[in-house]
Design an enzyme around this catalytic site. Structure first.
Site: not given
Ligand code: RB5
Length: 145
Positions: A8-9, A65-68, A70, A98, A133
């Site tokens: 994502d962005h 993504c930001g956290t990975g 989502g 595994h 596994h």
């Molecule tokens: C986008 O702002 C953020 O929510 C997305 O990249 C991610 O972190 C979601 O899991």
């Protein structure tokens, strides 16, 4: 190796850096977007990546993504995907050994480029362990609904 990458962005800059680095190493990389910093929804790119890998158009996927979190959830909605969210290389290696993970997810707001490269290096280099596994991984494709 044929590798598809999507984000994502929030991770578009990390995606570009990793795609360039993977190409320098001789991998065939398909960038499935997003292409800019305009806000998008991570499920759209997770689903696109999952379909691409499931169709055999890439051997491995990288989801960012930001956290990975989502995008890893989105990829794992596909029954043939085993997407592992990692932030260090031991987990990346064990996800292959595994879990026969076919997609690696990372968070651009969580780790830096060097750690991301180390995770990818471990992910691409580690074979599936098979044996006990394999029985467990087969069950992942038959989740009760
Ligand atoms: C986008 O702002 C953020 O929510 C997305 O990249 C991610 O972190 C979601 O899991």
């Amino acid at each position: 190796m044929r590798i598809a990458i999507a984000s994502d962005h929030a991770a578009v800059a990390l995606k570009a850096a990793l795609a360039g680095w993977l190409r320098e190493q001789g991998h065939e990389v398909e960038d499935l977007g997003t292409d800019g910093e305009a806000s998008v929804d991570y499920p759209d790119f997770g689903y696109k990546l999952a379909a691409h890998v499931a169709a055999g158009k890439a051997t491995r996927g990288i989801a960012l993504c930001g956290t990975g979190i989502g995008i890893s959830i989105a990829v794992n909605r596909h029954p043939e995907m085993r997407c592992a969210l990692v932030s260090e290389p031991l987990s990346a290696a064990l996800a292959r050994e595994h879990n026969d993970a076919n997609v690696l997810a990372m968070g651009a707001r969580i780790i830096g480029i060097e750690m991301a490269r180390a995770c990818i290096t471990a992910f691409l280099a580690t074979p599936f362990g098979g044996d006990r596994h394999a029985r467990r991984v087969a069950k992942l494709g038959k989740a009760p609904v």
